[in-house]
Enzyme design. Structure first.
Site, PDB file in Angstrom:
ATOM      1  N   LYS A  22      29.401   9.777  17.939  1.00 46.35           N
ATOM      2  CA  LYS A  22      30.364   8.664  18.121  1.00 46.35           C
ATOM      3  C   LYS A  22      30.035   7.537  17.150  1.00 46.35           C
ATOM      4  CE  LYS A  22      29.643   5.623  21.530  1.00 46.35           C
ATOM      5  NZ  LYS A  22      29.585   4.199  21.110  1.00 46.35           N
ATOM      6  N   ASN A  23      28.745   7.167  17.055  1.00 40.20           N
ATOM      7  CA  ASN A  23      28.377   5.984  16.279  1.00 40.20           C
ATOM      8  C   ASN A  23      28.285   6.228  14.779  1.00 40.20           C
ATOM      9  OD1 ASN A  23      28.463   4.584  18.613  1.00 40.20           O
ATOM     10  ND2 ASN A  23      26.245   4.405  18.874  1.00 40.20           N
ATOM     11  N   ARG A  92      34.314  -2.799  21.061  1.00 44.35           N
ATOM     12  CA  ARG A  92      33.675  -3.757  20.153  1.00 44.35           C
ATOM     13  C   ARG A  92      33.553  -3.215  18.738  1.00 44.35           C
ATOM     14  NH1 ARG A  92      29.767  -4.851  19.597  1.00 44.35           N
ATOM     15  NH2 ARG A  92      29.834  -7.053  19.151  1.00 44.35           N
ATOM     16  N   CYS A 116      30.142  -7.873  25.968  1.00 41.97           N
ATOM     17  CA  CYS A 116      30.372  -6.729  26.839  1.00 41.97           C
ATOM     18  C   CYS A 116      29.274  -6.780  27.891  1.00 41.97           C
ATOM     19  CB  CYS A 116      30.332  -5.427  26.044  1.00 41.97           C
ATOM     20  SG  CYS A 116      28.682  -4.985  25.552  1.00 41.97           S
ATOM     21  N   ARG A 121      26.756  -9.924  22.093  1.00 44.47           N
ATOM     22  CA  ARG A 121      27.147  -9.083  20.942  1.00 44.47           C
ATOM     23  C   ARG A 121      27.855  -9.909  19.855  1.00 44.47           C
ATOM     24  NH1 ARG A 121      27.589  -3.722  22.990  1.00 44.47           N
ATOM     25  NH2 ARG A 121      27.354  -3.005  20.865  1.00 44.47           N
ATOM     26  N   PRO A 122      27.256 -10.980  19.359  1.00 43.05           N
ATOM     27  CA  PRO A 122      27.922 -11.775  18.307  1.00 43.05           C
ATOM     28  C   PRO A 122      28.070 -10.988  17.003  1.00 43.05           C
ATOM     29  CG  PRO A 122      25.672 -12.522  18.635  1.00 43.05           C
ATOM     30  CD  PRO A 122      25.925 -11.489  19.679  1.00 43.05           C
ATOM     31  N   VAL A 123      28.914 -11.487  16.117  1.00 42.99           N
ATOM     32  CA  VAL A 123      29.122 -10.832  14.816  1.00 42.99           C
ATOM     33  C   VAL A 123      28.881 -11.817  13.672  1.00 42.99           C
ATOM     34  CG1 VAL A 123      30.683  -9.038  15.661  1.00 42.99           C
ATOM     35  CG2 VAL A 123      31.616 -11.273  14.991  1.00 42.99           C
ATOM     36  N   ASP A 124      28.022 -12.807  13.923  1.00 45.92           N
ATOM     37  CA  ASP A 124      27.761 -13.833  12.906  1.00 45.92           C
ATOM     38  C   ASP A 124      27.179 -13.258  11.618  1.00 45.92           C
ATOM     39  OD1 ASP A 124      25.619 -13.500  14.989  1.00 45.92           O
ATOM     40  OD2 ASP A 124      24.453 -14.564  13.485  1.00 45.92           O
ATOM     41  N   GLN A 125      26.409 -12.190  11.717  1.00 41.96           N
ATOM     42  CA  GLN A 125      25.823 -11.602  10.504  1.00 41.96           C
ATOM     43  C   GLN A 125      26.885 -10.907   9.642  1.00 41.96           C
ATOM     44  OE1 GLN A 125      22.403 -12.147   9.852  1.00 41.96           O
ATOM     45  NE2 GLN A 125      22.814 -13.514  11.575  1.00 41.96           N
ATOM     46  N   ASP A 308      19.723   2.957  23.007  1.00 43.40           N
ATOM     47  CA  ASP A 308      20.761   3.771  23.658  1.00 43.40           C
ATOM     48  C   ASP A 308      20.183   4.898  24.505  1.00 43.40           C
ATOM     49  OD1 ASP A 308      23.248   3.584  20.989  1.00 43.40           O
ATOM     50  OD2 ASP A 308      22.528   2.147  22.473  1.00 43.40           O
ATOM     51  N   ILE A 330      16.364  -5.105  22.382  1.00 40.84           N
ATOM     52  CA  ILE A 330      17.548  -5.240  21.531  1.00 40.84           C
ATOM     53  C   ILE A 330      18.650  -6.050  22.217  1.00 40.84           C
ATOM     54  CG2 ILE A 330      19.352  -3.999  20.267  1.00 40.84           C
ATOM     55  CD1 ILE A 330      16.611  -3.479  19.084  1.00 40.84           C
ATOM     56  N   ARG A 400      33.945   7.116  27.262  1.00 39.13           N
ATOM     57  CA  ARG A 400      33.995   6.480  25.931  1.00 39.13           C
ATOM     58  C   ARG A 400      33.077   7.205  24.961  1.00 39.13           C
ATOM     59  NH1 ARG A 400      33.447   0.131  25.958  1.00 39.13           N
ATOM     60  NH2 ARG A 400      33.510   0.731  23.772  1.00 39.13           N
TER      61      ARG A 400
HETATM   62  C1  EPZ Z   1      25.283  -0.422  17.468  1.00 44.53           C
HETATM   63  O1  EPZ Z   1      25.824  -1.568  18.075  1.00 44.53           O
HETATM   64  C2  EPZ Z   1      25.698   0.741  18.349  1.00 44.53           C
HETATM   65  N1  EPZ Z   1      27.155   0.840  18.362  1.00 44.53           N
HETATM   66  C3  EPZ Z   1      25.166   0.528  19.765  1.00 44.53           C
HETATM   67  O2  EPZ Z   1      25.518   1.665  20.543  1.00 44.53           O
HETATM   68  C4  EPZ Z   1      23.647   0.412  19.695  1.00 44.53           C
HETATM   69  O3  EPZ Z   1      23.145   0.151  20.985  1.00 44.53           O
HETATM   70  C5  EPZ Z   1      23.252  -0.717  18.736  1.00 44.53           C
HETATM   71  O4  EPZ Z   1      23.849  -0.496  17.445  1.00 44.53           O
HETATM   72  C6  EPZ Z   1      21.740  -0.825  18.545  1.00 44.53           C
HETATM   73  O5  EPZ Z   1      21.253   0.402  18.056  1.00 44.53           O
HETATM   74  C7  EPZ Z   1      27.784   1.421  17.314  1.00 44.53           C
HETATM   75  O6  EPZ Z   1      27.173   1.843  16.348  1.00 44.53           O
HETATM   76  C8  EPZ Z   1      29.283   1.521  17.390  1.00 44.53           C
HETATM   77  P1  EPZ Z   1      23.542  -4.377  16.529  1.00 44.53           P
HETATM   78  P2  EPZ Z   1      25.848  -2.962  17.251  1.00 44.53           P
HETATM   79  O7  EPZ Z   1      24.467  -5.165  15.664  1.00 44.53           O
HETATM   80  O8  EPZ Z   1      25.939  -2.699  15.804  1.00 44.53           O
HETATM   81  C9  EPZ Z   1      22.418  -8.858  17.598  1.00 44.53           C
HETATM   82  C10 EPZ Z   1      26.336   2.810  22.393  1.00 44.53           C
HETATM   83  O9  EPZ Z   1      25.873   2.884  23.535  1.00 44.53           O
HETATM   84  N2  EPZ Z   1      23.427  -9.235  16.587  1.00 44.53           N
HETATM   85  O10 EPZ Z   1      22.575  -3.447  15.889  1.00 44.53           O
HETATM   86  O11 EPZ Z   1      26.854  -3.843  17.882  1.00 44.53           O
HETATM   87  C11 EPZ Z   1      23.038  -8.136  18.784  1.00 44.53           C
HETATM   88  O12 EPZ Z   1      23.500  -9.060  19.738  1.00 44.53           O
HETATM   89  C12 EPZ Z   1      26.363   1.476  21.681  1.00 44.53           C
HETATM   90  O13 EPZ Z   1      26.786   3.787  21.729  1.00 44.53           O
HETATM   91  C13 EPZ Z   1      23.643 -10.581  16.323  1.00 44.53           C
HETATM   92  O14 EPZ Z   1      23.030 -11.462  16.932  1.00 44.53           O
HETATM   93  O15 EPZ Z   1      24.412  -3.532  17.566  1.00 44.53           O
HETATM   94  C14 EPZ Z   1      21.872  -7.321  19.303  1.00 44.53           C
HETATM   95  O16 EPZ Z   1      21.052  -8.135  20.112  1.00 44.53           O
HETATM   96  C15 EPZ Z   1      25.926   0.340  22.586  1.00 44.53           C
HETATM   97  N3  EPZ Z   1      24.564 -10.927  15.375  1.00 44.53           N
HETATM   98  C16 EPZ Z   1      21.113  -6.941  18.034  1.00 44.53           C
HETATM   99  O17 EPZ Z   1      21.534  -7.878  17.042  1.00 44.53           O
HETATM  100  C17 EPZ Z   1      25.273  -9.977  14.670  1.00 44.53           C
HETATM  101  O18 EPZ Z   1      26.090 -10.360  13.787  1.00 44.53           O
HETATM  102  C18 EPZ Z   1      21.400  -5.537  17.514  1.00 44.53           C
HETATM  103  O19 EPZ Z   1      22.806  -5.391  17.514  1.00 44.53           O
HETATM  104  C19 EPZ Z   1      25.021  -8.624  14.946  1.00 44.53           C
HETATM  105  C20 EPZ Z   1      24.098  -8.267  15.895  1.00 44.53           C
END
Ligand code: EPZ
Length: 421
Positions: A22-23, A92, A116, A121-125, A308, A330, A400
């Protein structure tokens, strides 16, 4: 809303085929936006999240066709670089269209995903990286609005390891003018799979799988055919289900190569795990002891133990011999399965981002509620070993990310059925 009814006590045995990841599929579907030529993807899993992403791309004007697990996408008719809230709020990962849309169209309007169950789950980066590449990005009325005439290559450094952040920026950089270097990049295998697909489309990427990824922008990307990698989290989930039930299973179409941290922990718990690999076949065989030994885990970015798989390991520790400490580093709220496992008789104490689990001899079946995708999986694993019937409600979370899970588990001897709740 559907629920799963599980009669515990069956020892899992036999073979099951693991689906595409999926990912990996989610970002790779978005990569189609980068080209005016068709992208053909094989081994795409049949999941609700995939359906949501295909609908999101189709409303942008992408032509989507699906034959079994092969999906063809033609973005030559892309005419609406927008991802509306109604669609983004259900998934998301929709944020993954942002980078490709800005790179291809010079404009994008993407709803903020919102949080969620497991965290803000911010997207600031994602936004910071696109700004560093020259895009004007603002957040207005719940939407990320981005505009640029031409992205420029830049040196990007993410404040934390972010999987979809790395993927979004890598895709955007493919069509930027000049070289982009992403430092502190995510090393997940799904990032590597995306990079392989982009390279097949003509992108010039090096370093995927390491924490420094270099992308030399090109004028355009062409069509390609790519096979999605196996789902390592589905693999890990089935390994946990078999391990908890003292079973013996062969998982087809997958390998331990993406799961060393998980395989190591299952071996520490007493399982015997063997990889099979020939030019025509790859599989993992797991043989479990009658009762597992408790194993402590600490989640971290790849190649360390994946967040995960945390919920699934909490479930197997509930019936293992001894005590385990589970640290979630995480996400800020990824222990919601704990209270549901306690309803099944588990001995779990939570202190912040740490869970203390002491194994009990038997769990008792009960009605429990799924709260997020991997929490649902942990409740299914627990239900397989609980005495009597366990009803797992709100399994739309499960649908999902797990393809036909009750059929696959039934094929391994589980007594499990889907019912209308
Ligand atoms: C991906 O989510 C996966 N989803 C998640 O899988 C997985 O748990 C996660 O990576 C960690 O491995 C997909 O690939 C679709 P991150 P993602 O950005 O990219 C913080 C599942 O169960 N962060 O690596 O959203 C964030 O809040 C799902 O299949 C910021 O602060 O995760 C988190 O604490 C759940 N700002 C950490 O970083 C940002 O701009 C890691 O998040 C981005 C992230």
């Amino acid at each position: 809303m559907d629920k799963l009814v599980i009669e515990g006590g069956s020892r899992l045995a036999g073979e099951v085929r693991i689906s595409g990841a999926k990912n990996a599929a989610l970002p790779i579907l978005c990569a189609a936006l980068l080209s005016t030529e068709p992208l053909v993807l094989e081994n795409v899993p049949d999941l609700n999240d995939i359906g949501t992403m295909l609908a999101l791309l189709a409303q942008m004007g992408v032509r989507v066709t699906r034959e079994g697990s092969t999906v063809s996408l033609d973005a030559s008719t892309l005419d609406n670089p927008t991802a509306p809230y109604e669609m983004v709020k259900t998934m998301r990962a929709s944020i993954l269209v942002l980078g490709p849309l800005v790179a291809r169209c010079g404009i994008a309007k993407v709803s903020l995903p919102g949080g969620c169950a497991i965290g803000a789950r911010p997207v600031d980066q994602h936004i910071k990286g696109l700004q560093a590449m020259g895009a004007e990005v603002s957040v207005e009325h719940g939407y990320v609005q981005a505009r640029v005439s031409q992205l420029k290559g830049a040196r990007l450094f993410t404040d934390m390891v972010t999987v979809t952040g790395t993927e979004n920026l890598m895709m955007a950089a493919c069509l930027a003018d000049g070289e982009t270097v992403i430092e502190n990049a995510a090393r997940e295998p799904e990032v590597v799979d995306l990079a392989q697909c982009l390279s097949a489309m003509g992108a010039r990427i090096s370093g995927a799988g390491t924490d420094v990824i270099r992308i030399r922008g090109v004028d355009r990307l062409h069509g390609a055919r790519h096979r999605i990698m196996p789902d390592r989290i589905e693999t890990g989930t089935f390994l946990c289900a078999a391990a908890a039930t003292g079973g013996e299973v062969r998982l087809l179409g997958t390998s331990t190569g993406y799961l060393d941290a998980v395989v190591d922990k299952l071996m520490d718990a007493g399982c015997d795990i063997v990889s099979e690999k020939t030019p025509q076949h790859e599989a993992i065989v797991l043989r479990a002891p009658a009762r597992l030994k408790a194993v402590s885990i600490r989640t971290s970015p790849y190649p360390a133990f994946p967040t995960d798989m945390q919920a699934q390991f909490m479930a197997i520790n509930c019936v293992a011999e001894g005590s385990a400490v589970i640290r979630e580093t995480i996400f800020e709220n990824r222990f919601m399965h704990a209270v549901e496992l306690i309803r099944l008789g588990a001995d779990i104490k939570i202190d912040g981002n740490t869970a203390f689990v002491t194994g009990v001899q038997r769990l008792q079946g009960a009605t429990v509620m799924a709260t997020d995708l991997r929490a649902s999986a942990s409740l299914v694993v627990a239900g397989l070993v609980a005495e009597g019937e366990t009803h797992v409600e709100r399994i739309y979370h499960l649908d999902r990310g797990y393809e036909h899970i009750e059929a696959k588990l039934t094929g391994l001897g589980a007594r499990i059925r889907r019912e209308k709740a």
